[in-house]
Design a protein around this motif. Sequence first.
Motif, mmCIF file in Angstrom:
data_model
loop_
_atom_site.group_PDB
_atom_site.id
_atom_site.type_symbol
_atom_site.label_atom_id
_atom_site.label_comp_id
_atom_site.label_asym_id
_atom_site.label_seq_id
_atom_site.Cartn_x
_atom_site.Cartn_y
_atom_site.Cartn_z
ATOM 1 N N ALA A 35 -7.144 12.371 -12.710
ATOM 2 C CA ALA A 35 -8.183 13.213 -12.108
ATOM 3 C C ALA A 35 -8.101 13.183 -10.585
ATOM 4 C CB ALA A 35 -9.568 12.759 -12.576
ATOM 5 N N TRP A 36 -7.570 12.109 -10.032
ATOM 6 C CA TRP A 36 -7.414 11.976 -8.577
ATOM 7 C C TRP A 36 -6.069 12.503 -8.072
ATOM 8 C CZ3 TRP A 36 -10.292 9.615 -4.559
ATOM 9 C CH2 TRP A 36 -11.555 9.161 -4.938
ATOM 10 N N THR A 37 -5.098 12.660 -8.953
ATOM 11 C CA THR A 37 -3.741 12.957 -8.481
ATOM 12 C C THR A 37 -3.160 14.277 -8.971
ATOM 13 O OG1 THR A 37 -2.813 11.653 -10.305
ATOM 14 C CG2 THR A 37 -3.159 10.506 -8.201
ATOM 15 N N GLU A 38 -3.837 14.962 -9.872
ATOM 16 C CA GLU A 38 -3.359 16.257 -10.348
ATOM 17 C C GLU A 38 -4.267 17.336 -9.763
ATOM 18 O OE1 GLU A 38 -3.127 16.093 -14.627
ATOM 19 O OE2 GLU A 38 -1.625 14.475 -14.574
ATOM 20 N N PRO A 39 -3.695 18.248 -8.965
ATOM 21 C CA PRO A 39 -4.519 19.219 -8.225
ATOM 22 C C PRO A 39 -5.456 20.048 -9.087
ATOM 23 C CG PRO A 39 -2.162 19.614 -7.853
ATOM 24 C CD PRO A 39 -2.276 18.427 -8.735
ATOM 25 N N GLU A 40 -5.005 20.453 -10.280
ATOM 26 C CA GLU A 40 -5.869 21.283 -11.129
ATOM 27 C C GLU A 40 -7.066 20.488 -11.646
ATOM 28 O OE1 GLU A 40 -2.729 19.363 -13.585
ATOM 29 O OE2 GLU A 40 -2.650 20.569 -11.769
ATOM 30 N N ARG A 41 -6.898 19.193 -11.851
ATOM 31 C CA ARG A 41 -8.029 18.345 -12.265
ATOM 32 C C ARG A 41 -8.948 18.075 -11.070
ATOM 33 N NH1 ARG A 41 -7.120 15.465 -17.273
ATOM 34 N NH2 ARG A 41 -4.974 15.685 -17.996
ATOM 35 N N LEU A 42 -8.359 17.705 -9.960
ATOM 36 C CA LEU A 42 -9.126 17.353 -8.759
ATOM 37 C C LEU A 42 -10.031 18.499 -8.310
ATOM 38 C CD1 LEU A 42 -9.389 15.001 -6.667
ATOM 39 C CD2 LEU A 42 -7.711 16.229 -5.307
ATOM 40 N N ALA A 43 -9.537 19.701 -8.396
ATOM 41 C CA ALA A 43 -10.307 20.878 -7.958
ATOM 42 C C ALA A 43 -11.570 21.079 -8.789
ATOM 43 C CB ALA A 43 -9.433 22.129 -8.023
ATOM 44 N N GLN A 44 -11.611 20.517 -9.985
ATOM 45 C CA GLN A 44 -12.766 20.714 -10.860
ATOM 46 C C GLN A 44 -13.953 19.814 -10.509
ATOM 47 O OE1 GLN A 44 -11.948 21.305 -15.078
ATOM 48 N NE2 GLN A 44 -9.769 21.403 -14.562
ATOM 49 N N TRP A 45 -13.726 18.755 -9.702
ATOM 50 C CA TRP A 45 -14.833 17.837 -9.429
ATOM 51 C C TRP A 45 -14.966 17.411 -7.973
ATOM 52 C CZ3 TRP A 45 -13.671 13.075 -7.407
ATOM 53 C CH2 TRP A 45 -12.352 12.629 -7.540
ATOM 54 N N TRP A 46 -13.976 17.639 -7.140
ATOM 55 C CA TRP A 46 -14.002 17.110 -5.769
ATOM 56 C C TRP A 46 -15.019 17.862 -4.921
ATOM 57 C CZ3 TRP A 46 -11.814 12.874 -3.696
ATOM 58 C CH2 TRP A 46 -11.841 12.740 -2.310
ATOM 59 N N GLY A 47 -15.846 17.129 -4.235
ATOM 60 C CA GLY A 47 -16.818 17.692 -3.305
ATOM 61 C C GLY A 47 -18.238 17.520 -3.791
ATOM 62 N N PRO A 48 -19.179 17.645 -2.874
ATOM 63 C CA PRO A 48 -20.593 17.518 -3.239
ATOM 64 C C PRO A 48 -21.024 18.622 -4.196
ATOM 65 C CG PRO A 48 -20.290 17.471 -0.846
ATOM 66 C CD PRO A 48 -18.985 17.856 -1.452
ATOM 67 N N ARG A 49 -22.139 18.393 -4.853
ATOM 68 C CA ARG A 49 -22.678 19.371 -5.794
ATOM 69 C C ARG A 49 -22.890 20.709 -5.085
ATOM 70 N NH1 ARG A 49 -23.413 18.353 -10.532
ATOM 71 N NH2 ARG A 49 -23.804 16.140 -10.348
ATOM 72 N N GLY A 50 -22.465 21.787 -5.744
ATOM 73 C CA GLY A 50 -22.602 23.125 -5.172
ATOM 74 C C GLY A 50 -21.408 23.559 -4.341
ATOM 75 N N TRP A 51 -20.465 22.654 -4.108
ATOM 76 C CA TRP A 51 -19.264 22.967 -3.330
ATOM 77 C C TRP A 51 -18.079 23.157 -4.271
ATOM 78 C CZ3 TRP A 51 -18.636 22.336 2.248
ATOM 79 C CH2 TRP A 51 -19.843 22.128 2.912
ATOM 80 N N THR A 52 -17.110 23.958 -3.835
ATOM 81 C CA THR A 52 -15.860 24.114 -4.575
ATOM 82 C C THR A 52 -14.730 23.599 -3.694
ATOM 83 O OG1 THR A 52 -15.500 26.345 -3.716
ATOM 84 C CG2 THR A 52 -16.686 26.138 -5.829
ATOM 85 N N THR A 53 -13.644 23.233 -4.329
ATOM 86 C CA THR A 53 -12.489 22.743 -3.580
ATOM 87 C C THR A 53 -11.253 23.520 -3.986
ATOM 88 O OG1 THR A 53 -13.394 20.518 -3.325
ATOM 89 C CG2 THR A 53 -11.008 20.738 -3.136
ATOM 90 N N THR A 54 -10.506 23.960 -2.988
ATOM 91 C CA THR A 54 -9.215 24.591 -3.204
ATOM 92 C C THR A 54 -8.158 23.684 -2.594
ATOM 93 O OG1 THR A 54 -10.226 26.780 -3.063
ATOM 94 C CG2 THR A 54 -7.829 26.665 -2.823
ATOM 95 N N ASN A 55 -7.145 23.354 -3.375
ATOM 96 C CA ASN A 55 -6.035 22.538 -2.892
ATOM 97 C C ASN A 55 -4.923 23.470 -2.420
ATOM 98 O OD1 ASN A 55 -7.047 19.852 -3.613
ATOM 99 N ND2 ASN A 55 -6.918 20.627 -5.700
#
Length: 166
Positions: A35-55
């Motif tokens: 979950a910390w090392t695969e970009p497609e997994r990381l993008a699903q949870w990284w960041g504060p609530r209400g934020w999205t993350t693009t790698n």
Amino acid sequence: MAENAASSNTPETLAEREFVMERIFDAPRELVFKAWTEPERLAQWWGPRGWTTTNYGMEVRPGGSWLYCMRGPGGEEAWGKGIYQEIVVPSLIVYNDVFADAEGNPVEGMPQILIRVEFAEYEGKTKLTNRAQFASVADLKAVLEMGMAQGANETWDRLEEYLAQA
């Protein structure tokens, strides 16, 4: 008076410059590490609530980098870049984290943080320990004032939710 002057020149200890979080996740260590090392997994949870993350790039290897943008609910952007120092699958990730621009250049005047994430097996679950080391107490205080503790806790809440469905 001389005693006070001398104590103000005392070097700051690591404990004073470090922000540590620990949490036990009900998931196998290998999954938490992925979950910390695969970009497609990381993008699903990284960041504060209400934020999205693009790698925008993620090479999980010593010397590799990770460029990402977190976008808030109001359209605000927070870019970051990590430079991996050490990877031990599935137990350790060490990287330098900097506030960056869209090209990955460090933002002047913003703290740089050495992050050490440890993944330990714990009674069939994973104990995650995150140590964020700052150059100074002032840098740590500045980032805490920006909401780092709340954002980090919300991020880990999202990780917990992701792991429950993975």
